[in-house]
Design a protein around this motif. Sequence first.
Motif, mmCIF file in Angstrom:
data_model
loop_
_atom_site.group_PDB
_atom_site.id
_atom_site.type_symbol
_atom_site.label_atom_id
_atom_site.label_comp_id
_atom_site.label_asym_id
_atom_site.label_seq_id
_atom_site.Cartn_x
_atom_site.Cartn_y
_atom_site.Cartn_z
ATOM 1 N N ASP A 51 0.838 -1.191 -0.068
ATOM 2 C CA ASP A 51 -0.002 0.171 -0.064
ATOM 3 C C ASP A 51 0.837 1.138 -0.003
ATOM 4 O OD1 ASP A 51 -2.502 -1.454 0.142
ATOM 5 O OD2 ASP A 51 -2.002 -1.556 2.517
ATOM 6 N N HIS A 52 2.169 1.171 -0.297
ATOM 7 C CA HIS A 52 2.813 2.344 -0.552
ATOM 8 C C HIS A 52 3.457 2.294 -1.944
ATOM 9 C CE1 HIS A 52 3.142 1.868 3.900
ATOM 10 N NE2 HIS A 52 3.464 2.986 3.864
ATOM 11 N N ILE A 53 3.904 3.589 -2.496
ATOM 12 C CA ILE A 53 4.723 3.440 -3.848
ATOM 13 C C ILE A 53 6.176 3.545 -3.386
ATOM 14 C CG2 ILE A 53 2.882 4.457 -4.960
ATOM 15 C CD1 ILE A 53 4.254 7.410 -4.849
ATOM 16 N N VAL A 54 6.961 3.183 -4.238
ATOM 17 C CA VAL A 54 8.314 3.134 -3.960
ATOM 18 C C VAL A 54 9.212 3.780 -5.224
ATOM 19 C CG1 VAL A 54 10.519 1.661 -3.673
ATOM 20 C CG2 VAL A 54 8.246 0.938 -2.807
ATOM 21 N N THR A 55 9.810 4.748 -5.054
ATOM 22 C CA THR A 55 10.166 5.442 -6.420
ATOM 23 C C THR A 55 11.597 5.727 -6.017
ATOM 24 O OG1 THR A 55 10.188 7.874 -5.210
ATOM 25 C CG2 THR A 55 8.325 7.034 -6.028
ATOM 26 N N PRO A 56 12.353 6.009 -7.178
ATOM 27 C CA PRO A 56 14.014 6.550 -7.154
ATOM 28 C C PRO A 56 13.998 7.644 -5.907
ATOM 29 C CG PRO A 56 13.294 6.437 -9.243
ATOM 30 C CD PRO A 56 12.004 6.216 -8.683
ATOM 31 N N GLY A 57 15.074 7.740 -5.422
ATOM 32 C CA GLY A 57 15.233 9.081 -4.396
ATOM 33 C C GLY A 57 14.703 10.174 -5.405
ATOM 34 N N LEU A 58 14.130 11.240 -4.479
ATOM 35 C CA LEU A 58 13.742 12.454 -5.082
ATOM 36 C C LEU A 58 14.964 13.386 -5.291
ATOM 37 C CD1 LEU A 58 10.502 12.826 -3.189
ATOM 38 C CD2 LEU A 58 11.055 11.335 -5.257
#
Length: 379
Positions: A51-58
């Motif tokens: 239930d989370h999104i995982v993205t590259p470091g902002l």
Amino acid sequence: MKADILIHGGTVIDPARGIHEQRDVAIRHGKFLEIPMGEPVEAGQILPAQDHIVTPGLIDLHTHINYLGSANGLPGDTFCLPNGVTAVADAGSIGVSNYRALLHQTDAWMVKTRFFINVSAGGQIMSKHFPEPLDPSKWEDELFQKAFEDGRGRILGLKVRTSKKVVGELGLKPLKAAIELARRFSMPLVVHPTDPPVPMGELAELLDPGSILCHIFQGVGMTCIENGHLSEGLLQARERGVIYDVAHGRLNFSFPVARTALNLGLEPDTISTDASQANWNKTPMVSLPVVMGKFLVMGMSLDRVIEKVTCNPARILGQAGKWGTMAPGTCADAAIIKIQNRPVIYQDCFGNEQPGEQVLSVRATILDGKLVYRAAEMM
């Protein structure tokens, strides 16, 4: 296979690779790993990301982080890491007289740093009391040359402000001189246009490809909207490769301007904060995730928003394929973000409000394979 960290069950959004799907992310020795299909992963630490999104470091392309040398400077790690930011660029806080101090200061930080130095020798120290002098006759090429040599790979370009109150009777003279200076050193130029002395389209027409026109949705004086339409000069400059950045700041973002521009088809290339002591953790700017939320509420897709804080700024900073992606073998910088569905009122810099239903809340930040921030909700 073995890993140091396994991010389990999250929805991975990696625009650089066109990925938006549920998958695990494995990290070992500071790098992202490829997980062969069906192969179990034995990890020293597992972060549950259902239930989370995982993205590259902002990546925040426009900030002011001269913490020890400027009244408005931010402490980089304290500002960045709890907000999922793993790389940051300072936009003009320093000049040729004081860049060494910031280079030295940031050597001790965890967050990755890059710099655009001000054409004014002292940079932006305390603008209300010490406005940057912009007489081009005072500029010395050899001092810029030395700065670029000392900051090789970290000092990436120049910054100039063109606001009426800054340039005064000099008008466009500092901008035109800064453009020539940038050409002599083959460096990009960041241009601050809030309350410009001429229409923004006219400013954009002067800029070379790779130049960055920040505060693209500013709302003081002449804006990117002219008589209800997008400035033709801005459209033509984009075709030539001029880059448009949000750089929200304390006074540089207007919802009416942004909504109109987006509806007419003008998206920014990057979303950034213009963070400083004046607006850090304060309404309306608050943080990069809050600024991102403003574009979600205006109808921009989540993938497009993530693109503008990951692979797009990575490319501008000369790190395409290295930062802003979770490709196997790249430095393991990542953010785990919860999209909270709850009522929220977003504000611009002029008191205009935009109601929304989503808030981006960073729950963990990983930098070079190390868990450097973890919210209690991730326990």
